[in-house]
Design a protein around this motif. Structure first.
Motif, PDB file in Angstrom:
ATOM      1  N   ARG A 216      -9.610 -79.078   6.175  1.00 48.09           N
ATOM      2  CA  ARG A 216     -10.462 -78.527   6.961  1.00 48.09           C
ATOM      3  C   ARG A 216     -11.339 -77.645   5.751  1.00 48.09           C
ATOM      4  NH1 ARG A 216     -12.340 -77.489  11.872  1.00 48.09           N
ATOM      5  NH2 ARG A 216     -13.386 -75.743  12.420  1.00 48.09           N
ATOM      6  N   VAL A 217     -12.661 -77.653   5.902  1.00 47.89           N
ATOM      7  CA  VAL A 217     -13.394 -76.965   4.939  1.00 47.89           C
ATOM      8  C   VAL A 217     -14.352 -75.755   5.759  1.00 47.89           C
ATOM      9  CG1 VAL A 217     -15.307 -77.040   3.086  1.00 47.89           C
ATOM     10  CG2 VAL A 217     -13.350 -78.737   3.351  1.00 47.89           C
ATOM     11  N   GLU A 218     -14.274 -74.709   5.309  1.00 45.61           N
ATOM     12  CA  GLU A 218     -15.113 -73.672   6.322  1.00 45.61           C
ATOM     13  C   GLU A 218     -15.517 -72.493   5.333  1.00 45.61           C
ATOM     14  OE1 GLU A 218     -11.899 -72.574   8.945  1.00 45.61           O
ATOM     15  OE2 GLU A 218     -11.280 -70.805   7.792  1.00 45.61           O
TER      16      GLU A 218
ATOM     17  N   GLU B 103     -20.475 -68.721  10.953  1.00 46.65           N
ATOM     18  CA  GLU B 103     -19.423 -69.499  10.347  1.00 46.65           C
ATOM     19  C   GLU B 103     -19.746 -71.316  10.483  1.00 46.65           C
ATOM     20  OE1 GLU B 103     -16.347 -69.200   8.984  1.00 46.65           O
ATOM     21  OE2 GLU B 103     -16.062 -66.761   9.212  1.00 46.65           O
ATOM     22  N   TRP B 104     -19.279 -71.906   9.500  1.00 45.78           N
ATOM     23  CA  TRP B 104     -19.465 -73.392   9.517  1.00 45.78           C
ATOM     24  C   TRP B 104     -18.182 -74.216   9.093  1.00 45.78           C
ATOM     25  CZ3 TRP B 104     -18.415 -75.861   4.790  1.00 45.78           C
ATOM     26  CH2 TRP B 104     -18.586 -75.044   3.773  1.00 45.78           C
ATOM     27  N   ALA B 105     -17.855 -75.263   9.579  1.00 45.49           N
ATOM     28  CA  ALA B 105     -16.784 -75.815   9.204  1.00 45.49           C
ATOM     29  C   ALA B 105     -16.542 -77.459   9.279  1.00 45.49           C
ATOM     30  CB  ALA B 105     -15.399 -75.506  10.128  1.00 45.49           C
ATOM     31  N   PHE B 106     -15.981 -78.226   8.864  1.00 48.37           N
ATOM     32  CA  PHE B 106     -15.981 -79.766   8.869  1.00 48.37           C
ATOM     33  C   PHE B 106     -14.657 -80.212   8.580  1.00 48.37           C
ATOM     34  CE2 PHE B 106     -18.163 -79.322   4.858  1.00 48.37           C
ATOM     35  CZ  PHE B 106     -17.312 -80.308   4.124  1.00 48.37           C
ATOM     36  N   ASP B 107     -14.044 -81.357   9.159  1.00 50.47           N
ATOM     37  CA  ASP B 107     -12.869 -81.732   8.758  1.00 50.47           C
ATOM     38  C   ASP B 107     -13.082 -82.907   8.188  1.00 50.47           C
ATOM     39  OD1 ASP B 107     -11.278 -79.935  10.117  1.00 50.47           O
ATOM     40  OD2 ASP B 107     -12.008 -80.614  12.117  1.00 50.47           O
TER      41      ASP B 107
ATOM     42  N   ILE C 279      -2.957 -72.307   4.110  1.00 46.42           N
ATOM     43  CA  ILE C 279      -2.264 -73.118   4.991  1.00 46.42           C
ATOM     44  C   ILE C 279      -2.491 -72.327   6.314  1.00 46.42           C
ATOM     45  CG2 ILE C 279      -0.347 -74.222   6.109  1.00 46.42           C
ATOM     46  CD1 ILE C 279      -1.564 -75.497   3.477  1.00 46.42           C
ATOM     47  N   ARG C 280      -2.938 -72.878   7.578  1.00 48.23           N
ATOM     48  CA  ARG C 280      -3.114 -72.410   8.616  1.00 48.23           C
ATOM     49  C   ARG C 280      -2.558 -73.165   9.851  1.00 48.23           C
ATOM     50  NH1 ARG C 280      -8.881 -72.110  10.178  1.00 48.23           N
ATOM     51  NH2 ARG C 280      -8.955 -70.727   8.452  1.00 48.23           N
TER      52      ARG C 280
END
Length: 206
Positions: free
Chosen positions: A53-55, A109-113, A182-183
């Protein structure tokens, strides 16, 4: 005697603002046009490699989040191959290697997998470190900004990357490095983008 100042509102020619979302990510702007909005699935279910995941945030010159940003991402697959019609069979079925996300209107916030890309052979025959190409537009950014995201845990590959090595100052190179964590058992990379100021992200002329 104090005189009231009347400020003119921004016009469509002055901003990429909500019009970008309506045209390119209509679902986020409240327009349910498509069953699946273009650009939401970068890697597809069949892609091999490490799922990540990138955020991050996009911030202005004083560190405030910009909340109307659209980002597009291009990347290779885990084997370092881009999805391209001239090279069929080099990527997994369903792997696009391209995606489009917008920032959250409230938090910025932005994010993509996706999957973590592999090293890519450059045009000059030099191997480039794993990276994701990003294109950014927002209010006040009518000509998109191009940058790259590299990975903190690829230090050896980063050290020999021909693009990073075009940047003279170490502090400037650091603006292209995403931080690993790591989450809940998932691998997450944090990449904040600064549009201006002392920590301005490196942007490229493409």
């Amino acid at each position: 005697m104090a005189q009231d100042l009347n400020y003119l509102k921004e016009t469509p020619s002055q901003t990429a603002g909500p019009f970008v979302h309506i045209g390119l990510a209509p679902g986020a702007a409240g327009f349910e046009i498509y069953d699946q909005e273009l650009g939401q699935d970068i890697a597809g279910p069949n892609a091999s490699g490490e799922r990540i995941r990138v955020e991050g945030l996009v911030m202005d010159g004083i560190g405030s989040p910009v909340k109307d940003v659209l980002l597009e991402a291009w990347q290779a697959n885990a084997q370092g191959n881009y999805a391209h019609p001239e090279h069929p069979g080099e990527v997994e079925e369903g792997f696009r290697g391209w995606g489009r996300v917008i920032t959250d209107f409230d938090t910025g916030e932005w994010a993509f997998d996706t999957v973590k890309p592999g090293p890519v052979m450059g045009r000059n025959g030099q191997m480039m470190a794993p990276h994701i190409n990003l294109w950014i537009v927002a209010r006040g950014i009518n000509v998109g900004l191009n940058t790259r995201l590299y990975f903190e845990d690829e230090a050896e590959a980063n050290a020999s990357d021909p693009v990073i090595n075009l940047i003279e100052w170490e502090k400037r190179r650091a603006t292209l490095i995403a931080r690993r964590s790591i989450r809940d058992g998932a691998l997450v990379y944090r990449f904040d983008i600064c549009l201006q100021g002392n920590d301005e992200t490196v942007f490229f002329d493409v």
